[in-house]
Write a protein that holds these residues in place. Sequence first.
Motif, short mmCIF file in Angstrom:
data_model
loop_
_atom_site.label_atom_id
_atom_site.label_comp_id
_atom_site.label_asym_id
_atom_site.label_seq_id
_atom_site.Cartn_x
_atom_site.Cartn_y
_atom_site.Cartn_z
N GLU A 33 0.84 -1.19 0.00
CA GLU A 33 0.00 0.00 0.00
C GLU A 33 0.88 1.24 0.00
O GLU A 33 1.80 1.36 0.81
CB GLU A 33 -0.92 0.00 1.21
CG GLU A 33 -1.88 1.16 1.23
CD GLU A 33 -2.94 1.02 2.32
OE1 GLU A 33 -3.00 -0.06 2.94
OE2 GLU A 33 -3.69 1.97 2.55
N ARG A 48 -3.54 7.10 -3.81
CA ARG A 48 -3.42 5.83 -3.08
C ARG A 48 -3.40 4.69 -4.10
O ARG A 48 -4.24 4.63 -4.99
CB ARG A 48 -4.59 5.64 -2.12
CG ARG A 48 -4.55 6.56 -0.91
CD ARG A 48 -5.78 6.39 -0.03
NE ARG A 48 -5.96 5.01 0.39
CZ ARG A 48 -5.37 4.46 1.44
NH1 ARG A 48 -4.53 5.17 2.17
NH2 ARG A 48 -5.61 3.21 1.77
N TRP A 49 -2.42 3.79 -3.92
CA TRP A 49 -2.27 2.63 -4.80
C TRP A 49 -1.98 1.42 -3.93
O TRP A 49 -1.07 1.45 -3.10
CB TRP A 49 -1.13 2.89 -5.78
CG TRP A 49 -0.69 1.70 -6.59
CD1 TRP A 49 -1.48 0.74 -7.14
CD2 TRP A 49 0.66 1.34 -6.92
NE1 TRP A 49 -0.72 -0.19 -7.80
CE2 TRP A 49 0.59 0.16 -7.69
CE3 TRP A 49 1.91 1.91 -6.65
CZ2 TRP A 49 1.73 -0.49 -8.19
CZ3 TRP A 49 3.04 1.29 -7.15
CH2 TRP A 49 2.95 0.11 -7.91
N SER A 50 -2.75 0.35 -4.07
CA SER A 50 -2.50 -0.83 -3.27
C SER A 50 -2.93 -2.10 -4.00
O SER A 50 -3.82 -2.07 -4.86
CB SER A 50 -3.21 -0.74 -1.91
OG SER A 50 -4.60 -0.85 -2.05
N TYR A 51 -2.29 -3.20 -3.63
CA TYR A 51 -2.63 -4.51 -4.19
C TYR A 51 -2.09 -5.60 -3.26
O TYR A 51 -1.10 -5.38 -2.55
CB TYR A 51 -2.05 -4.67 -5.61
CG TYR A 51 -0.54 -4.61 -5.67
CD1 TYR A 51 0.24 -5.76 -5.60
CD2 TYR A 51 0.12 -3.38 -5.79
CE1 TYR A 51 1.62 -5.70 -5.67
CE2 TYR A 51 1.51 -3.30 -5.85
CZ TYR A 51 2.25 -4.47 -5.79
OH TYR A 51 3.62 -4.40 -5.84
N SER A 73 -3.99 -3.55 -10.75
CA SER A 73 -3.92 -2.30 -9.99
C SER A 73 -3.26 -1.20 -10.80
O SER A 73 -3.57 -0.01 -10.64
CB SER A 73 -3.17 -2.52 -8.67
OG SER A 73 -1.79 -2.72 -8.88
N GLN A 113 -6.97 7.21 -6.76
CA GLN A 113 -7.05 5.94 -6.04
C GLN A 113 -7.15 4.78 -7.03
O GLN A 113 -7.95 4.82 -7.97
CB GLN A 113 -8.27 5.94 -5.11
CG GLN A 113 -8.20 4.96 -3.97
CD GLN A 113 -9.25 5.27 -2.91
OE1 GLN A 113 -9.80 6.37 -2.85
NE2 GLN A 113 -9.53 4.30 -2.07
N SER A 114 -6.35 3.75 -6.80
CA SER A 114 -6.48 2.46 -7.50
C SER A 114 -6.08 1.38 -6.51
O SER A 114 -4.91 1.26 -6.16
CB SER A 114 -5.60 2.41 -8.75
OG SER A 114 -5.72 1.13 -9.38
N GLU A 115 -7.07 0.63 -6.04
CA GLU A 115 -6.82 -0.36 -5.00
C GLU A 115 -7.50 -1.67 -5.35
O GLU A 115 -8.67 -1.69 -5.76
CB GLU A 115 -7.32 0.15 -3.65
CG GLU A 115 -6.65 1.45 -3.20
CD GLU A 115 -7.00 1.84 -1.78
OE1 GLU A 115 -6.38 1.29 -0.85
OE2 GLU A 115 -7.89 2.69 -1.62
N GLN A 117 -8.39 -5.51 -3.82
CA GLN A 117 -8.43 -6.30 -2.59
C GLN A 117 -9.14 -7.63 -2.82
O GLN A 117 -10.06 -7.71 -3.64
CB GLN A 117 -9.14 -5.54 -1.47
CG GLN A 117 -10.61 -5.26 -1.71
CD GLN A 117 -11.25 -4.55 -0.52
OE1 GLN A 117 -10.58 -3.92 0.27
NE2 GLN A 117 -12.56 -4.66 -0.41
N ARG A 130 -11.56 -4.22 -7.69
CA ARG A 130 -10.70 -3.08 -8.02
C ARG A 130 -11.53 -1.81 -7.88
O ARG A 130 -12.55 -1.65 -8.52
CB ARG A 130 -10.14 -3.19 -9.44
CG ARG A 130 -9.21 -2.01 -9.79
CD ARG A 130 -8.54 -2.22 -11.13
NE ARG A 130 -9.50 -2.20 -12.22
CZ ARG A 130 -9.24 -2.63 -13.45
NH1 ARG A 130 -8.04 -3.11 -13.74
NH2 ARG A 130 -10.16 -2.58 -14.39
#
Length: 234
Positions: A33, A48-51, A73, A113-115, A117, A130
Amino acid sequence: MTRHFLQFGALAIYAFCFSNARAENALAYKLAEYTFEVASSKQKTQVRWSYPVFLSGIPDGTSALNVWIRDQSLEPLAACAEIPLSELRKMRDVQVQRALGRSKQFADCNIDQSEVQPMEAFASFISFQRYIEWAGLSRPQHGITMLTFDWVRKRKIGVDTLFRPGALDDLNEALAEQISSDRTDCQRNFDWSQVSLRPPSTLFINFPYNPGEWAVCGDGVEMIEGPLVKAMLI
């Protein structure tokens, strides 16, 4: 300024996913993250970028799954920056942030934002959500895409391939009947990109945030469960 931290978690696997439900069959992952800043001529934006990064639990499939998840992501960010996904894929995470931070196209695109989960796991499939967000004219805009990966075949699949032909129309009709019973002013239709599945009989439909729609319909998750869902599955 770039902030980088890793958070450890676990994706719970339902008993029907494996021949037994022992703890060692759980899919462990760490969450990569990041928050980094980009600046346009008008403003500075925190992105924010998370994977998830899976650590174990999938025989011979973890590497392919992790490459695919990271690509999912990166895809909205690459499109926004007008940088080929193939280029970002070769970069380390810190290099991706630097490349996006230097991109005027990315700054002007207004995505923040690209997340990705994990959501559900069953048989040889894992589903993910996504979530992307970008600035709109009057308020932030939100997008949700549900993604499904087959770790035996090592590739993305369409969740529609798990259902019988014509199932989408029948499921939309069932949702309309379910909604009309207590929310007469609400109208919602969905497509397969909004669907995640928990076999044998539960289906979740995810709707992005929309204040007008949510005021009438409630929050963004609808659920259909029971014999109809089970009958629609192949």
